[in-house]
Design a protein around this motif. Structure first.
Motif, PDB file in Angstrom:
ATOM      1  N   GLN A   1     129.602 -31.580  44.545  1.00 49.00           N
ATOM      2  CA  GLN A   1     130.646 -30.669  44.685  1.00 49.00           C
ATOM      3  C   GLN A   1     130.351 -29.200  44.561  1.00 49.00           C
ATOM      4  OE1 GLN A   1     133.472 -32.746  41.890  1.00 49.00           O
ATOM      5  NE2 GLN A   1     134.845 -33.214  43.569  1.00 49.00           N
TER       6      GLN A   1
ATOM      7  N   VAL B   1     130.996 -25.392  43.564  1.00 51.99           N
ATOM      8  CA  VAL B   1     132.050 -24.323  42.776  1.00 51.99           C
ATOM      9  C   VAL B   1     131.769 -22.978  43.360  1.00 51.99           C
ATOM     10  CG1 VAL B   1     132.414 -23.460  40.624  1.00 51.99           C
ATOM     11  CG2 VAL B   1     131.229 -25.764  40.790  1.00 51.99           C
TER      12      VAL B   1
ATOM     13  N   ASN C   1     132.907 -19.069  44.320  1.00 52.98           N
ATOM     14  CA  ASN C   1     133.082 -17.752  44.076  1.00 52.98           C
ATOM     15  C   ASN C   1     134.563 -17.537  44.021  1.00 52.98           C
ATOM     16  OD1 ASN C   1     130.378 -17.447  43.410  1.00 52.98           O
ATOM     17  ND2 ASN C   1     130.079 -16.331  45.082  1.00 52.98           N
ATOM     18  N   ASP C   2     135.189 -16.480  43.194  1.00 46.26           N
ATOM     19  CA  ASP C   2     136.485 -16.233  43.297  1.00 46.26           C
ATOM     20  C   ASP C   2     136.875 -15.451  44.589  1.00 46.26           C
ATOM     21  OD1 ASP C   2     137.454 -17.445  40.953  1.00 46.26           O
ATOM     22  OD2 ASP C   2     137.625 -15.628  39.769  1.00 46.26           O
TER      23      ASP C   2
ATOM     24  N   ILE D   1     135.164 -29.977  46.981  1.00 46.38           N
ATOM     25  CA  ILE D   1     135.269 -28.832  45.913  1.00 46.38           C
ATOM     26  C   ILE D   1     136.386 -29.737  44.876  1.00 46.38           C
ATOM     27  CG2 ILE D   1     136.491 -26.734  44.951  1.00 46.38           C
ATOM     28  CD1 ILE D   1     135.897 -25.799  48.005  1.00 46.38           C
ATOM     29  N   ALA D   2     135.964 -29.866  43.682  1.00 46.25           N
ATOM     30  CA  ALA D   2     136.920 -30.318  42.542  1.00 46.25           C
ATOM     31  C   ALA D   2     138.301 -29.461  42.682  1.00 46.25           C
ATOM     32  CB  ALA D   2     136.475 -30.422  41.239  1.00 46.25           C
TER      33      ALA D   2
ATOM     34  N   ALA E   1     140.257 -28.203  40.209  1.00 48.87           N
ATOM     35  CA  ALA E   1     140.387 -27.419  39.222  1.00 48.87           C
ATOM     36  C   ALA E   1     139.336 -26.205  39.626  1.00 48.87           C
ATOM     37  CB  ALA E   1     140.007 -28.126  37.959  1.00 48.87           C
ATOM     38  N   ASP E   2     138.001 -26.397  40.457  1.00 54.90           N
ATOM     39  CA  ASP E   2     137.297 -25.354  40.852  1.00 54.90           C
ATOM     40  C   ASP E   2     137.683 -24.527  41.896  1.00 54.90           C
ATOM     41  OD1 ASP E   2     135.800 -26.188  38.602  1.00 54.90           O
ATOM     42  OD2 ASP E   2     134.682 -27.584  39.720  1.00 54.90           O
TER      43      ASP E   2
END
Length: 337
Positions: free
Chosen positions: A55, A57, A59-60, A110-111, A113-114
Motif C-alpha cells: 500500500q 501512503v 503526500n497530503d 491506499i489504506a 486511514a492514509d
C-alpha cells in the motif's frame, strides 16, 4: 412504461424521457437467457484468492500530477494541490450485499486511514463496482468532498447521504470542482442500474479534468462500439496528459463487447483521444467476467506491440502503484520503482 425514479428531464439524443441509451449502438440489455448461456458456459478462468499489495501512503498535496492506483476503477488523482478520487470502492465486495457478490482479491492500494484530504469525488455511473455507498458514506463523514456525477446518480447517493454535496451534468457539461479544476463529462458506451427494475434510469459518463497542472481523462466504463464518441472526444478536447482507460472485464465478447472494451480496443481509444500517456484500469481487483486475472495486462502488451506504441506509454496500473505524470512528451513514471 415505468417512470424514471432518478431523473426527470426532456428527451435528448441519448434519453427517451424515461431511460438513457447509447445512440446508434448495439443494445447493452441482456436477458435471463443470455445470462444463463454465459454462466453455464463454464469458461471462467480461476483467479487467485489473494494477490499481495504494497500500500502507498500519499503526500497530503502534490503540485504536479500524480495518480495512485487504489484498485479497479478507484484512483487517487493529485493535481495542482487538489485531491480527487474516482469511483471509490474500499468495500470487500462489489455488490449490494456484504455476504455475496464479487470479492476483491487485492487490498486497496491506499489504506482508507492514509488518504489525504479529499476535495472531490468523480463518479462515472451507479454499478456497484463503481458506486459503493459504504465508501461514499465514509468519505462524506471524513472529508465532505464535492461529488460530481452524471444525471440521475445524485438521487441514488442522496437516498443514503441526504446532505451529500452532489453536482450533476449531462454529457459535455462542465462542472467546477474548485481550485481551478473543472471536469467535463464525456460520453461512454455503457449502461447503469442498481436493481433489475431501474435499468438505464441514471446516466453513465467519463470525466475530463482540466487543472492548472495539466489534463487527466478518466474514461469510466465503456465499450468501443463504432468508436464515434472517442473520435469526438479527441476532436473536442485537448489531448489528455494522461488517460485512465479500462482494460479488463471483457470476456466473453459476445456478451461484453457492447459494454466493456478489451485491451486492443483500449489501445484504439488511446489513439482516438490522442492521449500522451495512459494507465490501464478496471482489471485485477474483482473477478467480474471470464478472462484470467493477468490476461488484460498481457493482452495490453501485445496490442501495444502490434501498433508500435512503446509499452511505457500505456501501463497496466497495479494497486499501490504511484505514477508521476509528465506534461511533456515523456513517459509516465512509476514512482514506486
Amino acid at each position: 412504461m415505468t417512470k424514471n425514479r432518478y431523473h426527470s428531464g426532456p428527451p435528448s439524443d441519448h434519453f427517451d424521457g424515461v431511460r438513457f441509451f447509447n445512440p446508434g449502438q448495439e443494445t447493452t440489455d441482456r436477458g435471463l437467457r443470455d445470462m444463463l448461456r454465459w454462466k453455464l458456459g463454464g469458461a471462467a478462468q480461476r483467479w487467485p484468492e489473494v494477490v499481495p499489495v504494497t500500500q502507498a501512503v500519499p503526500n497530503d498535496r502534490v503540485a504536479g500530477i500524480r495518480v495512485t492506483m487504489v484498485g479497479h476503477a478507484s484512483l487517487l488523482i493529485q493535481a495542482a494541490g487538489i485531491n480527487i478520487l474516482t469511483d471509490p470502492v474500499w468495500s470487500d465486495r462489489a455488490s449490494p450485499f456484504a455476504w455475496a457478490g464479487p470479492k476483491r482479491v487485492t487490498a486497496p492500494g491506499i489504506a482508507f486511514a492514509d488518504l489525504p484530504p479529499i476535495d472531490a469525488v468523480l463518479i462515472s455511473h451507479c454499478h456497484y463496482d463503481h458506486m459503493d455507498m459504504a465508501t461514499l458514506q465514509r468519505l462524506h463523514a471524513a472529508h465532505a468532498p464535492v461529488m460530481a456525477m452524471p444525471l440521475g446518480n445524485d438521487a441514488i447517493v442522496r437516498a443514503t447521504i441526504p446532505d451529500a454535496r452532489c453536482v450533476t451534468g449531462d454529457w459535455w457539461d462542465a462542472i467546477t470542482l474548485g481550485g481551478g479544476v473543472t471536469t467535463t463529462l464525456t460520453p461512454a458506451y455503457h449502461w447503469a442500474n442498481r436493481w433489475p427494475w431501474d435499468v438505464r434510469m441514471a446516466l453513465w459518463a467519463g470525466h475530463y479534468l482540466t487543472t492548472p497542472a495539466g489534463t487527466i481523462w478518466f474514461a469510466g466504463d465503456t465499450g468501443y462500439g463504432d468508436g464515434a464518441i472517442f473520435g469526438d472526444i479527441g476532436a473536442r478536447l485537448p489531448p489528455p496528459d494522461v488517460a485512465l482507460i479500462p482494460i479488463g472485464a471483457y470476456e466473453p465478447r459476445w456478451f461484453m463487447a457492447a459494454q466493456h472494451v478489451d485491451p486492443g480496443e483500449a489501445v484504439r481509444i488511446f489513439r482516438d483521444v490522442r492521449a500522451k500517456q495512459a494507465l490501464g484500469i478496471h482489471w485485477g481487483t474483482f473477478q467480474l467476467t471470464d478472462e484470467g486475472r493477468e490476461a488484460p495486462r498481457l493482452a495490453l502488451a501485445t496490442a501495444l506491440s502490434t501498433v508500435g506504441i512503446a509499452p511505457r506509454r500505456f501501463v497496466a496500473a497495479h494497486p499501490g502503484g504511484v505514477y508521476d505524470i509528465a506534461t511533456d512528451d515523456s513517459d509516465p513514471r512509476d514512482a514506486t520503482t
